[in-house]
Write a protein that holds these residues in place. Structure first.
Motif, PDB file in Angstrom:
ATOM      1  N   PHE A  15      -6.124  -7.685  46.569  1.00  0.00           N
ATOM      2  CA  PHE A  15      -5.356  -7.877  45.348  1.00  0.00           C
ATOM      3  C   PHE A  15      -5.948  -9.020  44.542  1.00  0.00           C
ATOM      4  O   PHE A  15      -6.801  -9.771  45.019  1.00  0.00           O
ATOM      5  CB  PHE A  15      -3.882  -8.157  45.660  1.00  0.00           C
ATOM      6  CG  PHE A  15      -3.655  -9.292  46.622  1.00  0.00           C
ATOM      7  CD1 PHE A  15      -3.586 -10.600  46.168  1.00  0.00           C
ATOM      8  CD2 PHE A  15      -3.526  -9.052  47.984  1.00  0.00           C
ATOM      9  CE1 PHE A  15      -3.388 -11.646  47.049  1.00  0.00           C
ATOM     10  CE2 PHE A  15      -3.318 -10.096  48.876  1.00  0.00           C
ATOM     11  CZ  PHE A  15      -3.249 -11.395  48.406  1.00  0.00           C
TER      12      PHE A  15
ATOM     13  N   VAL B   4      -4.951 -12.203  41.495  1.00  0.00           N
ATOM     14  CA  VAL B   4      -3.841 -12.997  40.977  1.00  0.00           C
ATOM     15  C   VAL B   4      -4.255 -13.709  39.701  1.00  0.00           C
ATOM     16  O   VAL B   4      -5.429 -14.029  39.496  1.00  0.00           O
ATOM     17  CB  VAL B   4      -3.340 -14.033  42.009  1.00  0.00           C
ATOM     18  CG1 VAL B   4      -2.829 -13.350  43.258  1.00  0.00           C
ATOM     19  CG2 VAL B   4      -4.438 -15.030  42.363  1.00  0.00           C
TER      20      VAL B   4
ATOM     21  N   ASP C 226       1.748  -4.793  40.892  1.00  0.00           N
ATOM     22  CA  ASP C 226       2.065  -5.441  42.162  1.00  0.00           C
ATOM     23  C   ASP C 226       1.380  -6.797  42.299  1.00  0.00           C
ATOM     24  O   ASP C 226       1.842  -7.664  43.052  1.00  0.00           O
ATOM     25  CB  ASP C 226       1.666  -4.551  43.342  1.00  0.00           C
ATOM     26  CG  ASP C 226       2.586  -3.347  43.495  1.00  0.00           C
ATOM     27  OD1 ASP C 226       3.678  -3.368  42.900  1.00  0.00           O
ATOM     28  OD2 ASP C 226       2.210  -2.393  44.199  1.00  0.00           O
ATOM     29  N   ASP C 227       0.275  -6.987  41.597  1.00  0.00           N
ATOM     30  CA  ASP C 227      -0.431  -8.259  41.671  1.00  0.00           C
ATOM     31  C   ASP C 227       0.373  -9.404  41.042  1.00  0.00           C
ATOM     32  O   ASP C 227       0.094 -10.577  41.307  1.00  0.00           O
ATOM     33  CB  ASP C 227      -1.801  -8.157  40.991  1.00  0.00           C
ATOM     34  CG  ASP C 227      -2.781  -7.321  41.803  1.00  0.00           C
ATOM     35  OD1 ASP C 227      -2.595  -7.243  43.027  1.00  0.00           O
ATOM     36  OD2 ASP C 227      -3.719  -6.753  41.223  1.00  0.00           O
TER      37      ASP C 227
ATOM     38  N   ARG D 126       3.540 -10.002  41.661  1.00  0.00           N
ATOM     39  CA  ARG D 126       4.298 -10.557  42.796  1.00  0.00           C
ATOM     40  C   ARG D 126       3.378 -11.420  43.659  1.00  0.00           C
ATOM     41  O   ARG D 126       3.769 -12.498  44.119  1.00  0.00           O
ATOM     42  CB  ARG D 126       4.909  -9.415  43.600  1.00  0.00           C
ATOM     43  CG  ARG D 126       5.465  -9.806  44.964  1.00  0.00           C
ATOM     44  CD  ARG D 126       6.084  -8.588  45.637  1.00  0.00           C
ATOM     45  NE  ARG D 126       6.186  -8.754  47.079  1.00  0.00           N
ATOM     46  CZ  ARG D 126       7.159  -9.424  47.692  1.00  0.00           C
ATOM     47  NH1 ARG D 126       8.109  -9.994  46.981  1.00  0.00           N
ATOM     48  NH2 ARG D 126       7.189  -9.525  49.003  1.00  0.00           N
ATOM     49  N   HIS D 127       2.167 -10.944  43.885  1.00  0.00           N
ATOM     50  CA  HIS D 127       1.211 -11.721  44.675  1.00  0.00           C
ATOM     51  C   HIS D 127       0.843 -13.020  43.957  1.00  0.00           C
ATOM     52  O   HIS D 127       0.604 -14.054  44.592  1.00  0.00           O
ATOM     53  CB  HIS D 127      -0.037 -10.889  44.946  1.00  0.00           C
ATOM     54  CG  HIS D 127       0.236  -9.602  45.662  1.00  0.00           C
ATOM     55  ND1 HIS D 127       1.147  -9.496  46.683  1.00  0.00           N
ATOM     56  CD2 HIS D 127      -0.289  -8.347  45.499  1.00  0.00           C
ATOM     57  CE1 HIS D 127       1.183  -8.254  47.126  1.00  0.00           C
ATOM     58  NE2 HIS D 127       0.317  -7.548  46.422  1.00  0.00           N
ATOM     59  N   THR D 128       0.787 -12.956  42.627  1.00  0.00           N
ATOM     60  CA  THR D 128       0.525 -14.160  41.844  1.00  0.00           C
ATOM     61  C   THR D 128       1.614 -15.195  42.097  1.00  0.00           C
ATOM     62  O   THR D 128       1.320 -16.386  42.307  1.00  0.00           O
ATOM     63  CB  THR D 128       0.476 -13.808  40.338  1.00  0.00           C
ATOM     64  OG1 THR D 128      -0.667 -12.985  40.079  1.00  0.00           O
ATOM     65  CG2 THR D 128       0.386 -15.068  39.481  1.00  0.00           C
TER      66      THR D 128
ATOM     67  N   ALA E 157       3.489 -15.459  44.726  1.00  0.00           N
ATOM     68  CA  ALA E 157       3.364 -15.947  46.108  1.00  0.00           C
ATOM     69  C   ALA E 157       2.296 -17.030  46.219  1.00  0.00           C
ATOM     70  O   ALA E 157       2.515 -18.081  46.842  1.00  0.00           O
ATOM     71  CB  ALA E 157       3.032 -14.779  47.036  1.00  0.00           C
TER      72      ALA E 157
ATOM     73  N   TYR F 155      -1.630 -13.362  52.926  1.00  0.00           N
ATOM     74  CA  TYR F 155      -2.263 -14.140  51.865  1.00  0.00           C
ATOM     75  C   TYR F 155      -3.342 -15.099  52.356  1.00  0.00           C
ATOM     76  O   TYR F 155      -3.875 -15.895  51.575  1.00  0.00           O
ATOM     77  CB  TYR F 155      -1.191 -14.936  51.113  1.00  0.00           C
ATOM     78  CG  TYR F 155      -0.219 -14.057  50.363  1.00  0.00           C
ATOM     79  CD1 TYR F 155      -0.628 -13.291  49.279  1.00  0.00           C
ATOM     80  CD2 TYR F 155       1.116 -13.979  50.750  1.00  0.00           C
ATOM     81  CE1 TYR F 155       0.263 -12.469  48.597  1.00  0.00           C
ATOM     82  CE2 TYR F 155       2.021 -13.163  50.079  1.00  0.00           C
ATOM     83  CZ  TYR F 155       1.579 -12.413  49.007  1.00  0.00           C
ATOM     84  OH  TYR F 155       2.464 -11.601  48.340  1.00  0.00           O
TER      85      TYR F 155
END
Length: 237
Positions: free
Chosen positions: A49, A51, A194-195, A197-199, A201, A230
């Motif tokens: 992924f 971010v 979805d990235d 949400r990962h950003t 995190a 992560y």
């Protein structure tokens, strides 16, 4: 989508279900042997992924303000909510004055529509909201309700936070397609929805937030599960 086979982790999930079924069939003597016992499974691949950094995140929110995708983006990149959770979010789950948002439901997308389901207990959570987010939510509520009233619809706390002009929920697939359509018209990197949400995190973890608090905020059942996911983006931690 025609671009390749299933992901290794998806194949492992499918194998687990089929293996249980075949094992039961063998115990019932419907078949002589479980044919899946001799199958070699692919190794689960690491998540891939991208971010946005802090400056890009700020610029992104400014650029998308006023667009149809702004509120889903805000909830994902500043609260870490999943796309299906955003889709199912209702005003009844938000205490704007108290600065709290409860994540209780998710949307399951199906070929012939969707259904809203309660989250597993380990996935439910209450998120504290920064003043800037409560301000955005309050503005969104007023704007949304004015539009609904002009269209002759009644106001209700059971209405979806992310809804179309006809009061229908923004389904997960619609959110994805609208995000891709809007982001292609900007100068920002074209990452997946979805990235976002990962950003969120990565921003939490790299800013010194406790992994325990971060995992609870993101809805992970175990801290180790989140850290393992992560770890590639945090080699120095």
């Amino acid at each position: 989508d025609g671009t390749g086979g299933l992901a290794p982790q998806t194949m492992r999930h499918m194998h687990r279900v089929l293996n249980q079924a075949m094992s039961q069939a063998a115990r019932w003597q419907l078949i002589s042997k479980n044919p899946l016992e001799s199958i070699s499974l692919p190794k689960a691949s690491r998540a891939v992924f991208n971010v946005y950094d802090l400056s890009e995140t700020k610029a992104l929110l400014i650029a998308l303000r006023g667009t149809s995708i702004f509120m889903p983006v805000l909830l994902s990149v500043l609260l870490g909510m999943r796309r299906a959770e955003i889709s199912a979010l209702r005003w009844a789950s938000i205490d704007i004055d108290g600065g709290l948002l409860s994540v209780l439901q998710t949307t399951e997308q199906m070929n012939n529509g969707h259904q809203i389901k309660a989250l597993k207990r380990s996935r439910t959570r209450v998120l504290s909201l920064a003043p800037s987010i409560t301000c955005e939510l309050r503005h969104h509520w007023i704007s949304q309700q004015c539009s609904f009233l002009k269209a002759g619809m009644h106001s209700s706390i059971d209405q979806f936070v992310c809804a179309h002009a006809d009061d229908q929920m923004m389904q997960p697939t619609w959110i994805t397609h609208e995000w891709l359509r809007v982001i292609r018209g900007t100068q920002f990197p074209h990452y997946r929805f979805d990235d976002l949400r990962h950003t969120h995190a990565i921003h939490l973890l790299t800013s010194g937030v406790s992994p325990t608090i971060a995992s609870e905020r993101l809805g992970y059942s175990r801290v180790g599960e989140m850290l393992n996911f992560y770890s590639d983006l945090m080699p120095n931690e």
